[in-house]
Scaffold this active site. Structure first.
Site, PDB file in Angstrom:
ATOM      1  N   CYS A  55       1.039  -1.190   0.004  1.00 50.14           N
ATOM      2  CA  CYS A  55       0.421   0.398   0.172  1.00 50.14           C
ATOM      3  C   CYS A  55       0.883   1.357   0.150  1.00 50.14           C
ATOM      4  O   CYS A  55       1.913   1.378   0.347  1.00 50.14           O
ATOM      5  CB  CYS A  55      -0.635   0.278   1.029  1.00 50.14           C
ATOM      6  SG  CYS A  55      -2.224  -1.609   1.485  1.00 50.14           S
ATOM      7  N   LYS A  63       7.110  -4.031  -4.417  1.00 50.30           N
ATOM      8  CA  LYS A  63       8.933  -3.813  -4.113  1.00 50.30           C
ATOM      9  C   LYS A  63       9.100  -3.639  -2.643  1.00 50.30           C
ATOM     10  O   LYS A  63      10.189  -4.162  -2.257  1.00 50.30           O
ATOM     11  CB  LYS A  63       8.732  -2.100  -5.223  1.00 50.30           C
ATOM     12  CG  LYS A  63      10.352  -2.163  -4.945  1.00 50.30           C
ATOM     13  CD  LYS A  63      10.745  -2.375  -5.722  1.00 50.30           C
ATOM     14  CE  LYS A  63      12.680  -2.047  -5.510  1.00 50.30           C
ATOM     15  NZ  LYS A  63      13.222  -3.535  -6.614  1.00 50.30           N
ATOM     16  N   GLU A 101       9.339 -14.296 -11.099  1.00 44.67           N
ATOM     17  CA  GLU A 101       8.457 -13.334 -10.711  1.00 44.67           C
ATOM     18  C   GLU A 101       7.934 -12.072 -11.847  1.00 44.67           C
ATOM     19  O   GLU A 101       6.397 -11.105 -12.242  1.00 44.67           O
ATOM     20  CB  GLU A 101       9.298 -12.250  -9.298  1.00 44.67           C
ATOM     21  CG  GLU A 101      10.432 -11.373  -9.626  1.00 44.67           C
ATOM     22  CD  GLU A 101      10.785 -10.561  -8.464  1.00 44.67           C
ATOM     23  OE1 GLU A 101      10.543 -10.890  -7.608  1.00 44.67           O
ATOM     24  OE2 GLU A 101      12.033 -10.714  -8.114  1.00 44.67           O
ATOM     25  N   TRP A 119      -2.833  -2.692  -1.540  1.00 40.60           N
ATOM     26  CA  TRP A 119      -2.045  -4.079  -1.949  1.00 40.60           C
ATOM     27  C   TRP A 119      -3.042  -4.780  -1.390  1.00 40.60           C
ATOM     28  O   TRP A 119      -2.814  -4.761   0.546  1.00 40.60           O
ATOM     29  CB  TRP A 119      -0.904  -4.069  -1.955  1.00 40.60           C
ATOM     30  CG  TRP A 119       0.115  -5.195  -2.363  1.00 40.60           C
ATOM     31  CD1 TRP A 119       0.244  -5.846  -3.536  1.00 40.60           C
ATOM     32  CD2 TRP A 119       0.459  -6.079  -1.788  1.00 40.60           C
ATOM     33  NE1 TRP A 119       0.607  -6.942  -3.770  1.00 40.60           N
ATOM     34  CE2 TRP A 119       0.742  -7.613  -2.536  1.00 40.60           C
ATOM     35  CE3 TRP A 119       0.725  -6.527  -0.304  1.00 40.60           C
ATOM     36  CZ2 TRP A 119       1.530  -8.399  -2.091  1.00 40.60           C
ATOM     37  CZ3 TRP A 119       0.640  -8.157   0.148  1.00 40.60           C
ATOM     38  CH2 TRP A 119       1.463  -9.074  -0.978  1.00 40.60           C
ATOM     39  N   GLU A 143      18.803 -16.578  -7.698  1.00 40.47           N
ATOM     40  CA  GLU A 143      18.218 -15.212  -8.131  1.00 40.47           C
ATOM     41  C   GLU A 143      17.429 -15.536  -9.552  1.00 40.47           C
ATOM     42  O   GLU A 143      16.566 -14.746  -9.485  1.00 40.47           O
ATOM     43  CB  GLU A 143      18.932 -14.841  -7.905  1.00 40.47           C
ATOM     44  CG  GLU A 143      19.311 -12.896  -8.042  1.00 40.47           C
ATOM     45  CD  GLU A 143      18.056 -12.391  -7.641  1.00 40.47           C
ATOM     46  OE1 GLU A 143      17.511 -12.881  -6.701  1.00 40.47           O
ATOM     47  OE2 GLU A 143      17.367 -11.322  -7.675  1.00 40.47           O
ATOM     48  N   HIS A 189      19.366 -35.793  -7.176  1.00 42.74           N
ATOM     49  CA  HIS A 189      18.573 -35.898  -6.108  1.00 42.74           C
ATOM     50  C   HIS A 189      16.751 -36.241  -6.277  1.00 42.74           C
ATOM     51  O   HIS A 189      16.497 -34.931  -4.863  1.00 42.74           O
ATOM     52  CB  HIS A 189      19.581 -35.345  -4.739  1.00 42.74           C
ATOM     53  CG  HIS A 189      20.555 -35.844  -4.197  1.00 42.74           C
ATOM     54  ND1 HIS A 189      20.433 -37.471  -4.275  1.00 42.74           N
ATOM     55  CD2 HIS A 189      21.895 -34.951  -4.722  1.00 42.74           C
ATOM     56  CE1 HIS A 189      22.258 -37.497  -3.976  1.00 42.74           C
ATOM     57  NE2 HIS A 189      22.691 -36.082  -4.024  1.00 42.74           N
ATOM     58  N   ASN A 228      -1.564   1.695   6.152  1.00 38.78           N
ATOM     59  CA  ASN A 228      -0.778   1.016   5.618  1.00 38.78           C
ATOM     60  C   ASN A 228      -0.802  -0.018   6.636  1.00 38.78           C
ATOM     61  O   ASN A 228      -0.076   1.017   7.784  1.00 38.78           O
ATOM     62  CB  ASN A 228       0.421   2.017   4.710  1.00 38.78           C
ATOM     63  CG  ASN A 228       0.545   2.312   3.866  1.00 38.78           C
ATOM     64  OD1 ASN A 228      -0.238   1.985   2.971  1.00 38.78           O
ATOM     65  ND2 ASN A 228       1.595   2.632   3.256  1.00 38.78           N
ATOM     66  N   GLY A 229      -0.135  -1.126   6.852  1.00 44.00           N
ATOM     67  CA  GLY A 229       0.128  -2.304   7.294  1.00 44.00           C
ATOM     68  C   GLY A 229      -0.871  -2.985   7.150  1.00 44.00           C
ATOM     69  O   GLY A 229      -1.707  -3.388   7.085  1.00 44.00           O
ATOM     70  N   LYS A 238      13.882 -14.350 -10.421  1.00 40.95           N
ATOM     71  CA  LYS A 238      13.780 -13.232 -12.074  1.00 40.95           C
ATOM     72  C   LYS A 238      13.519 -13.853 -12.416  1.00 40.95           C
ATOM     73  O   LYS A 238      11.595 -13.372 -12.529  1.00 40.95           O
ATOM     74  CB  LYS A 238      14.806 -12.640 -12.239  1.00 40.95           C
ATOM     75  CG  LYS A 238      16.033 -11.860 -11.653  1.00 40.95           C
ATOM     76  CD  LYS A 238      15.560 -10.561 -11.326  1.00 40.95           C
ATOM     77  CE  LYS A 238      14.652 -10.374 -10.146  1.00 40.95           C
ATOM     78  NZ  LYS A 238      15.549 -10.205  -8.904  1.00 40.95           N
ATOM     79  N   ARG A 256       5.212  -0.574  -6.302  1.00 40.76           N
ATOM     80  CA  ARG A 256       5.560  -0.755  -4.668  1.00 40.76           C
ATOM     81  C   ARG A 256       4.400  -2.122  -5.067  1.00 40.76           C
ATOM     82  O   ARG A 256       4.536  -2.875  -4.134  1.00 40.76           O
ATOM     83  CB  ARG A 256       5.178   0.307  -3.873  1.00 40.76           C
ATOM     84  CG  ARG A 256       5.980   1.015  -3.320  1.00 40.76           C
ATOM     85  CD  ARG A 256       5.662   1.955  -2.703  1.00 40.76           C
ATOM     86  NE  ARG A 256       4.733   1.912  -0.867  1.00 40.76           N
ATOM     87  CZ  ARG A 256       5.969   2.028   0.142  1.00 40.76           C
ATOM     88  NH1 ARG A 256       6.883   2.737  -0.258  1.00 40.76           N
ATOM     89  NH2 ARG A 256       5.430   1.882   1.107  1.00 40.76           N
TER      90      ARG A 256
HETATM   91  C1  G6P Z   1       9.980  -7.780  -2.139  1.00 47.55           C
HETATM   92  C2  G6P Z   1      10.992  -6.973  -3.675  1.00 47.55           C
HETATM   93  C3  G6P Z   1      12.365  -8.102  -3.978  1.00 47.55           C
HETATM   94  C4  G6P Z   1      13.283  -7.461  -2.737  1.00 47.55           C
HETATM   95  C5  G6P Z   1      12.198  -8.051  -1.193  1.00 47.55           C
HETATM   96  C6  G6P Z   1      13.277  -7.393   0.106  1.00 47.55           C
HETATM   97  O1  G6P Z   1      10.055  -8.708  -2.481  1.00 47.55           O
HETATM   98  O2  G6P Z   1      10.296  -7.332  -5.008  1.00 47.55           O
HETATM   99  O3  G6P Z   1      12.828  -7.475  -4.995  1.00 47.55           O
HETATM  100  O4  G6P Z   1      14.612  -8.552  -2.943  1.00 47.55           O
HETATM  101  O5  G6P Z   1      11.464  -7.490  -1.089  1.00 47.55           O
HETATM  102  O6  G6P Z   1      13.248  -6.128   0.380  1.00 47.55           O
HETATM  103  P1  G6P Z   1      14.566  -5.701   0.348  1.00 47.55           P
HETATM  104  O7  G6P Z   1      14.297  -4.502   0.237  1.00 47.55           O
HETATM  105  O8  G6P Z   1      14.229  -5.594   2.001  1.00 47.55           O
HETATM  106  O9  G6P Z   1      15.449  -6.169   0.315  1.00 47.55           O
END
Ligand code: G6P
Length: 612
Positions: free
Chosen positions: A2, A607, A492, A74, A485, A508, A98-99, A489, A27
């Protein structure tokens, strides 16, 4: 997550609030809304979907007003519907939040017995009704909010307005980020300073528990009813550069910014091929004493931490544990004396990482332990930077794409600097090794530029992924986290199911998945594990799997039938994970673009994850 924007001004602020919401789109959100006070009335519009839908509704209704609050939601409690979108109204009060209010059900039950009627399934609506109810015992909006706050359990940031207070915006910060943007004859609030950058570069960062009253010309911050001073921070232009420029997406721009971002990040710590004397000098005594490192992080930042574990053990002989914050915080961790607790976070506001940090600090105090806390972070003004003993900034500039790219590689650069620093202080690494690694670190920006030259080749390969349902990423050593990673990527932003595995684990389990429909991405730098990795590639090929190999140009691995090789410039094996991040980012990006997804704002993701 949010996003909140609000303001009190002399001019109509509807455009400012909408522009602010647009700047918070990165975000992640699923609906948006806005409320303005105009001539004793609350004017409200809410829409499901993008902010442009709300913008059109506000234009159609010709809403204007000089006091208002706006929100991107959100969904957590209740589906993304118009009724659940904020602001929520009770009587003459409008609220954005928010929260999460954890005890909302209990509060809702109480309010319903008092006759309040709920029109949404959100936790937020209780706040609107509670403030409305508190106004029966005081005419002051500030006082009413002060009466409500102790009843709320959870993490929240709030923006509150009332028709009888047309020059007053009340805001609360308790566990969710909130900044005040200081204007001239007008003041604003937001959950992220980025939203307010077109209006001001002067900010007040509220502390947990702060309640503030903003008018056009005054800002008062209260703690337990007492007025307190909060400094105004002025941001410089480098922090504020967040436009897409000539790039089609923020993500692509951010991928291409990595050589410069790494250069910036390492320059702050280096003097030629040596660490600067003053680099983290105030932590020398603590670093000398630490016996181990415990890293806590989420998402991509967690993968950076996993690589640092290899570096700590290989380079400076220091034990290092890495854990996902959401697990760490709930398993009653034993806090250990002389440990460096290191939070890695792009935003510095991730709810689980922040909660883990606070829990560590509380436990350490109660047991009189000597621990050190530190943040590696991209936001100098974030909660994590403010609440740790030491911090090391990644100088990546704002990262807008939800899929983290330059924040990740700059975290790796910062982690390498930290490892070299700790090893130097503890004398577990030689000066020669340090200066060799630093010399190689200086070469990384150029190697990244050369690696980016593979863009068209990777674009061509990405066409072979478009119709796929699944994908496997394999790597060994520090490239196991890069495989994780890569899979993160791809899933997502392209929504293709992807798994990252340590190549040694292939037999395994994941080998059972390999057939001619399964693309397998291999990360093959020239290191001690290369021969073992080549055997794993044979195992995949023998089962009909199609290989996509990002390989050192001198690895001897060549393209052939069902084996596509992209050459990566030779790099010091220790620093290779920084370089091999580039091809996996480009691959995911191009696959996502070809599949037509919303690359910068993938569905359901956020984000900055400020709720758990
Ligand atoms: C979310 C974002 C990711 C990020 C993660 C941790 O999932 O989409 O890109 O890696 O949060 O966020 P931070 O700000 O703690 O690195």
């Amino acid at each position: 997550m949010c996003g909140i924007v609000g303001g009190v001004a002399e001019r109509n602020i509807s455009n400012i609030l909408i522009e602010g919401l647009k700047r918070l789109e990165y975000r992640g959100y699923d609906s948006a809304g806005l409320a303005l006070i105009n001539q004793g009335q609350i004017l409200r519009e809410r829409r499901v979907g993008k902010v442009v839908n709300l913008e059109q509704a506000v234009l159609d209704a010709q809403l204007n007003g000089s006091l208002g609050i706006a929100h991107t939601r959100w969904a957590t409690h209740g589906k993304p519907t118009e009724n659940n979108a904020h602001p929520h109204i009770s009587g003459n009060v409008a609220v954005v939040h928010n929260g999460i209010i954890e005890n909302y059900q209990e509060l809702k039950d109480q309010l319903e017995t008092l006759g309040y009627i709920f029109t949404s399934q959100t936790d937020t609506e209780v706040v609107a009704h509670l403030v409305n109810d508190a106004l029966k015992s005081t005419p002051s909006l500030l006082e009413a909010v002060r009466l409500v706050v102790p009843k709320l359990k959870g993490a929240y940031a709030l923006g509150i307005i009332h028709t009888d207070h047309p020059d007053e915006l009340i805001t609360v910060r308790e566990g969710s980020p909130l900044v005040i943007g200081v204007g001239i004859g007008e003041n604003f609030i937001s959950s992220d300073q980025l939203a307010l950058l077109p209006i001001t570069n002067r900010f007040i960062y509220l502390e947990e528990g702060d309640i503030a009253r903003l008018t056009r010309t005054t800002i008062e911050v209260f703690v337990d009813g007492q007025l307190v001073e909060r400094p105004i921070t002025e941001l410089d232009a480098t922090v504020t550069n967040a436009s897409k420029g000539r790039y089609k997406h923020y993500m692509l721009k951010e991928i291409y910014e990595q050589p410069e971002a790494i250069k910036q990040t390492i320059s702050q710590a280096l003097n030629g091929n040596a660490l600067r004397e003053d680099f983290l000098a105030n932590a020398n005594d603590q670093f000398k004493n630490i016996q181990q490192i415990q890293i806590i992080a989420c998402g991509t930042s967690y993968h950076a931490g996993m690589i640092a574990k290899y570096w700590c053990e290989q380079l400076i002989d220091l034990p290092c544990q890495v854990e996902i914050a959401s697990e760490f915080r709930y398993r009653s961790p034993v806090i250990v004396n002389q440990t460096l607790y290191l939070c890695i976070s792009q935003s510095g506001e991730t709810a689980d990482t922040l909660a883990a940090l606070r829990d560590i600090q509380k436990r350490a105090v109660s047991k009189h332990l000597d621990i050190t806390t530190m943040a590696i972070c991209n936001v100098a003004t974030s909660s994590m930077v403010r609440e740790t003993n030491y911090s090391l900034l990644t100088l990546a500039g704002p990262e807008i794409g939800v899929a983290s790219t330059k924040a990740f590689t700059t975290q790796l650069a910062a982690l390498m600097l930290l490892v070299l620093k700790i090893g130097t202080v503890k004398q577990t690494i030689t000066a020669e090794q340090v200066s060799q690694l630093i010399a190689d670190l200086w070469h990384i920006p150029k190697i990244l530029l050369d690696t980016l030259q593979n863009n068209n080749e990777i674009l061509a390969l990405s066409e072979l992924f478009v119709e796929k349902q699944h994908c496997l990423f394999l790597g060994r050593g520090t490239h196991f986290p890069i495989a994780l990673e890569g899979a993160l990527k791809l899933k997502e932003i392209s929504y293709i199911h992807a798994e990252g595995y340590a190549a040694g684990e292939l037999k395994h389990g994941p080998l059972a998945l390999v057939d001619n429909e399964m693309p397998v991405v291999i990360l093959a730098p020239k290191d001690d594990m290369l021969d073992k990795l080549k055997s794993n590639m044979e195992e995949v090929q023998a089962r009909g799997g199609e290989l996509f190999v990002f390989a050192d140009e001198n690895s001897g691995i060549k393209s052939k039938d069902r084996q596509h090789v992209v050459n990566v410039p030779t790099v010091h094996p220790t620093l290779a994970p920084i370089v091999y991040s580039i091809p996996i980012q480009l691959l995911s990006y191009h696959v996502a673009v070809l599949r037509g997804t919303d690359v910068d704002q993938p569905r359901n993701l956020a984000k900055s994850v400020t709720v758990e």
